[in-house]
Write an enzyme that holds these catalytic residues in place. Structure first.
Site, mmCIF file in Angstrom:
data_model
loop_
_atom_site.group_PDB
_atom_site.id
_atom_site.type_symbol
_atom_site.label_atom_id
_atom_site.label_comp_id
_atom_site.label_asym_id
_atom_site.label_seq_id
_atom_site.Cartn_x
_atom_site.Cartn_y
_atom_site.Cartn_z
ATOM 1 N N TRP A 71 2.789 7.976 -2.671
ATOM 2 C CA TRP A 71 4.175 8.121 -3.136
ATOM 3 C C TRP A 71 4.206 9.050 -4.345
ATOM 4 C CZ3 TRP A 71 6.990 7.226 -7.582
ATOM 5 C CH2 TRP A 71 8.371 7.093 -7.457
ATOM 6 N N HIS B 116 2.071 3.451 -9.111
ATOM 7 C CA HIS B 116 1.894 2.017 -9.381
ATOM 8 C C HIS B 116 3.072 1.471 -10.187
ATOM 9 C CE1 HIS B 116 -1.926 2.254 -7.533
ATOM 10 N NE2 HIS B 116 -2.527 2.938 -8.492
ATOM 11 N N ARG C 163 -4.706 -2.029 8.964
ATOM 12 C CA ARG C 163 -5.896 -2.855 8.769
ATOM 13 C C ARG C 163 -5.603 -3.941 7.737
ATOM 14 N NH1 ARG C 163 -7.967 2.425 7.012
ATOM 15 N NH2 ARG C 163 -7.456 2.718 4.808
ATOM 16 N N ARG D 62 2.257 -4.788 6.138
ATOM 17 C CA ARG D 62 1.492 -3.782 5.404
ATOM 18 C C ARG D 62 2.306 -2.502 5.373
ATOM 19 N NH1 ARG D 62 -4.749 -2.532 4.649
ATOM 20 N NH2 ARG D 62 -4.518 -0.718 3.304
ATOM 21 N N ARG E 101 -12.504 2.071 -7.488
ATOM 22 C CA ARG E 101 -11.651 3.220 -7.862
ATOM 23 C C ARG E 101 -12.105 3.790 -9.199
ATOM 24 N NH1 ARG E 101 -5.596 2.398 -5.575
ATOM 25 N NH2 ARG E 101 -6.272 1.750 -3.510
ATOM 26 N N ASP F 100 0.828 -1.209 0.000
ATOM 27 C CA ASP F 100 0.000 0.000 0.000
ATOM 28 C C ASP F 100 0.865 1.263 0.000
ATOM 29 O OD1 ASP F 100 -2.402 1.364 -0.028
ATOM 30 O OD2 ASP F 100 -2.672 1.283 2.157
ATOM 31 N N ASN G 151 1.177 3.423 -2.963
ATOM 32 C CA ASN G 151 1.649 3.864 -4.285
ATOM 33 C C ASN G 151 1.114 5.249 -4.650
ATOM 34 O OD1 ASN G 151 2.757 1.336 -4.498
ATOM 35 N ND2 ASN G 151 1.317 0.578 -6.038
ATOM 36 N N GLY G 152 -0.168 5.453 -4.381
ATOM 37 C CA GLY G 152 -0.796 6.725 -4.745
ATOM 38 C C GLY G 152 -0.163 7.890 -3.998
ATOM 39 N N GLU H 27 -12.349 -5.014 -3.720
ATOM 40 C CA GLU H 27 -12.955 -3.690 -3.514
ATOM 41 C C GLU H 27 -12.302 -2.604 -4.376
ATOM 42 O OE1 GLU H 27 -12.103 -5.744 -0.833
ATOM 43 O OE2 GLU H 27 -14.193 -6.390 -0.794
ATOM 44 N N LEU I 187 11.097 -20.224 -5.221
ATOM 45 C CA LEU I 187 10.119 -19.354 -4.549
ATOM 46 C C LEU I 187 8.739 -19.460 -5.211
ATOM 47 C CD1 LEU I 187 9.520 -16.894 -2.589
ATOM 48 C CD2 LEU I 187 10.134 -15.415 -4.515
#
Ligand code: IPE
Ligand code: IPE
Ligand code: MG
Length: 245
Positions: free
Chosen positions: A22, A34, A191, A185, A68, A17, A19-20, A64, A128
């Protein structure tokens, strides 16, 4: 798995979380955040390989996030398609297994095809495991598991009393993966935002204000270090754990 004295978590799950914000800090459009976030993903994958992490689960797009602005949603889809196009060959060469969890039927058919091809190509790789959550929601995951189980009961393959925690677990999209040990996070929010609900019962949480595009190997080491200072008791007492050692 250990590196020096450090115990490396087997399964790390990350909500990427920030990116926006930043981008906003740099007076750039959100999309630039992004793009920078994708670079951070490439780096963290490399860092996880170096540290012998077994599974890396990344929350890329939540169920969700369709809420956007449609322009941002379509740019995110394009970026996802581009990332697959550019990265899958290299991931495969590096013995990395790519999985996508989430309801991919909502994506356009060419993206769905890319996803199927990428997962098919890498499915036998033993390095991985990268588990990308796309159009994923923890509630969706539990719901689709319940639906599969209901069909089995209805067709008499199982009876209601066969429904155990293990059976539910085996119908989740993460069925054959170990539960996350460490849940990171970035971006300052504290959250879960509907990422992996069932699977988190005993996961250690780590929240950082660092925005995702700035999250690097050093930041990962800080999270792992914090993880190493936790005592995972799984319901037991601290004394019991010491006796076992
Ligand atoms: C996370 O960054 C990436 C996605 C949800 C795809 P955000 O886009 O949520 O960034 P912020 O929270 O607005 O800074
Ligand atoms: C969670 O971030 C989803 C991803 C990182 C993909 P959001 O930015 O969508 O979460 P909320 O809306 O702040 O809870
Ligand atoms: Mg966000």
């Amino acid at each position: 798995m250990t590196a020096g004295n450090t115990h490396v978590p087997q399964h790390i799950a990350i909500i990427m979380d920030g990116n926006g914000r930043w981008a906003k800090q740099r007076h750039q459009p959100r999309f630039m955040g992004h793009r920078a976030g994708l670079k951070a993903v490439e780096n963290i994958v490399k860092q996880c390989v170096e540290r012998n992490v077994t599974v890396l689960s990344l929350f890329a797009f939540s169920s969700e996030n369709w809420r956007r602005p449609s322009k941002e949603v379509s740019l995110l889809m394009e970026l996802f398609a581009l990332a697959l196009k550019q990265q899958v060959k290299r991931l495969n060469e590096n013995n990395i297994q790519l999985r996508i969890i989430g309801d991919i039927t909502k994506f356009n058919s060419s993206l769905q095809k890319q996803i199927t091809q990428a997962t098919e190509l890498t499915k036998d790789n033993t390095g991985l495991i990268i588990n990308i959550a796309a159009n994923y929601g923890g509630r969706w995951d539990i719901t689709q598991a319940v639906q599969q189980i209901a069909v089995k009961v209805k067709s008499d393959q199982i009876v209601a009393s066969d429904i155990t925690e293990a059976l539910i677990n085996s119908h989740l999209s993460t069925a054959d993966l170990p539960e996350p040990d460490l849940y990171i996070r970035t971006g300052g929010e504290q959250r879960v935002s509907n990422f992996l609900l069932w699977q988190l019962a005993y996961t250690e949480f780590y929240f950082t204000d660092t925005l995702w595009p700035d999250f690097d190997g050093q930041a990962l080491d800080q999270a792992i270090d914090s993880f190493n200072h936790r005592e995972r008791r799984f319901g037991r007492t601290s004394e019991q754990l010491q006796e076992k050692e």
